[in-house]
Design a protein around this motif. Structure first.
Motif, mmCIF file in Angstrom:
data_model
loop_
_atom_site.group_PDB
_atom_site.id
_atom_site.type_symbol
_atom_site.label_atom_id
_atom_site.label_comp_id
_atom_site.label_asym_id
_atom_site.label_seq_id
_atom_site.Cartn_x
_atom_site.Cartn_y
_atom_site.Cartn_z
ATOM 1 N N PHE A 153 83.437 -35.846 6.926
ATOM 2 C CA PHE A 153 84.265 -34.548 6.571
ATOM 3 C C PHE A 153 85.069 -34.196 8.093
ATOM 4 C CE2 PHE A 153 80.660 -33.909 3.648
ATOM 5 C CZ PHE A 153 81.347 -34.209 2.727
ATOM 6 N N CYS A 177 85.870 -43.748 -4.788
ATOM 7 C CA CYS A 177 85.099 -42.659 -4.288
ATOM 8 C C CYS A 177 84.355 -42.993 -3.230
ATOM 9 C CB CYS A 177 84.121 -42.298 -5.598
ATOM 10 S SG CYS A 177 83.178 -40.712 -5.155
ATOM 11 N N GLY A 180 78.409 -41.423 -1.257
ATOM 12 C CA GLY A 180 77.685 -40.071 -1.072
ATOM 13 C C GLY A 180 78.343 -38.742 -1.411
ATOM 14 N N HIS A 181 79.500 -38.795 -1.416
ATOM 15 C CA HIS A 181 80.351 -37.350 -1.808
ATOM 16 C C HIS A 181 81.431 -37.690 -2.647
ATOM 17 C CE1 HIS A 181 81.506 -38.471 2.190
ATOM 18 N NE2 HIS A 181 82.739 -38.378 1.672
ATOM 19 N N SER A 182 82.093 -36.528 -3.363
ATOM 20 C CA SER A 182 83.002 -36.673 -4.285
ATOM 21 C C SER A 182 84.236 -36.377 -3.241
ATOM 22 C CB SER A 182 83.069 -35.665 -5.236
ATOM 23 O OG SER A 182 84.457 -35.485 -6.014
ATOM 24 N N HIS A 185 85.031 -32.654 -2.753
ATOM 25 C CA HIS A 185 83.912 -32.117 -1.987
ATOM 26 C C HIS A 185 84.457 -31.006 -1.151
ATOM 27 C CE1 HIS A 185 80.350 -30.801 0.557
ATOM 28 N NE2 HIS A 185 79.687 -31.909 -0.116
#
Length: 393
Positions: A153, A177, A180-182, A185
């Motif tokens: 991020f 994707c 571990g996250h979209s 997010h």
């Protein structure tokens, strides 16, 4: 007379055909041992088999037959890899601008996206952007894309700002994707905010979706089927059918999780991934919105129907072999964009002729054709396209 004449046409998909050694000046020295020419230019039949030794050493093309501008493809095309030749190629093509993409780094960047070396992934992304911006600096009509990974991020937010500062006119992200996250997010909000504030679009491109089909689909007991380059390193008919799945899933998450709602001026482009899927996808999202509305607060908070977000903020390039007229009629006047894929083989020898025939059959009027060839691209690019480039010189 240029290939494209009689109206203003912006090209939403064009490429650099890189040659060995192109990344060295842009990649930090500590990463060069990992990103070698052997990695980026595997010597095998098919697509890379068309890269010959003389392409690396030949300079600006002084003896090219300019009448062959749409016939010569890949590394043999004018301006494919020699930046000094590119202004002449766009003169002959007649496009008002071209949104420019890499060739060599498309799949490789996606491989790094799913790897373990996060530092390398972001380093290659920086080199990617530097390479694109430098090549396109030869002519203002060439609009460079920069690459922003979605792995971490904080690094993604920083990479977005760096990409904009370097001069990219669009931010390319993977459609696969992240682990571990979209992609939707909320920690990616700084990415969307940076692009919206700069007035630049987010774009997906074919190659960014990762592995499309399991290998077992090609173990059918029959002889291997070559791709259209004659080898096995590009799409065939079965995996071609899965090209749209990654951007379809990514955009659905972005729409349903209200990224487009929270960033209403942010535009998204889906490039070289076809568009026949778009009308059904739009209708299916609206159906899901209706079916799950009662129990999902996120759907209740949406200010528009999913299909309305698509028409407002998503722009897609049909392939020349698709029925573009039918797609426009069933998705909306705002959605579709012209693209040539120059100088890739997939773009064909005369995409304008094929698009025109399709739009003739669907009775697409001149106002809607104006949107397809020009206005929708201007809308997508925002501040990435100078005002003087939006109309004919």
């Amino acid at each position: 007379m240029p290939y494209a004449s009689g109206r203003v046409i912006h090209d939403a998909d064009a490429h650099i055909m890189e040659v060995p050694g192109f990344l060295e000046a842009h990649l930090e020295s500590r990463y060069r041992s990992a990103v070698t020419d052997a990695v980026l230019f595997p010597r095998r039949e098919g697509f890379h088999g068309h890269l010959r030794d003389e392409h690396r050493t030949r300079g600006a093309a002084a003896d090219v037959d300019e009448t062959q501008i749409m016939l010569r493809k890949n590394w043999d095309a004018l301006g494919a890899y020699a930046a000094p030749d590119r202004p002449r190629s766009i003169d002959l093509l007649g496009f008002a601008s071209q949104l420019m993409f890499t060739t060599a780094l498309l799949n490789y960047s996606t491989v790094l996206e799913g790897g373990r070396d996060i530092d390398l992934a972001y380093a290659v992304a920086r080199a990617h952007t530097r390479h694109m911006v430098e090549f396109c600096s030869i002519d203002r009509r060439l609009l460079p894309t920069g690459y922003v990974p979605l792995i971490d991020f904080e690094r993604t937010a920083r990479a977005a700002r760096e990409t904009i500062e370097l001069g990219a006119k669009a931010l390319m992200i993977p459609s696969r994707c992240p682990e571990g996250h979209s992609p939707s997010h909320i920690a990616f909000d700084p990415l969307w905010a940076a692009a919206q504030e700069a007035g630049l679009p987010i774009v997906f491109h074919v190659g960014g979706g990762g592995k499309l089909l399991e290998d077992a689909y090609f173990e059918n007991g029959l002889p291997p089927v070559p791709d259209f380059h004659g080898g096995d390193d590009n799409f065939r008919s079965i995996d071609y059918m899965a090209i749209a799945y990654p951007p379809m899933k990514a955009l659905t998450a972005l729409i349903v999780d209200r990224v487009l709602d929270r960033f209403p001026n942010l535009k998204f482009g889906v490039i070289e991934q076809g568009a026949s899927w778009v009308p059904g996808w739009m209708r299916n999202m609206d159906s899901a919105h209706n079916a799950f509305y009662k129990n999902e607060e996120r759907l209740q908070k949406m200010s528009l129907k999913p299909s309305e977000f698509v028409r407002r903020q998503v722009r897609v390039t049909p392939y020349p072999h698709e029925d573009a007229g039918w797609i426009i009629a069933n998705s909306g006047d705002e959605v579709c964009l012209f693209s040539s894929d120059y100088p890739h083989v997939e773009g064909g020898r005369n995409p304008i002729k094929r698009f025109e025939a399709s739009m003739d059959a669907a009775s697409i009027d001149d106002r809607r054709r104006q949107r397809f060839y020009c206005d929708n691209f201007v809308d997508l690019m925002g501040a990435g396209l100078s005002s003087d480039l939006r109309v004919a010189a």
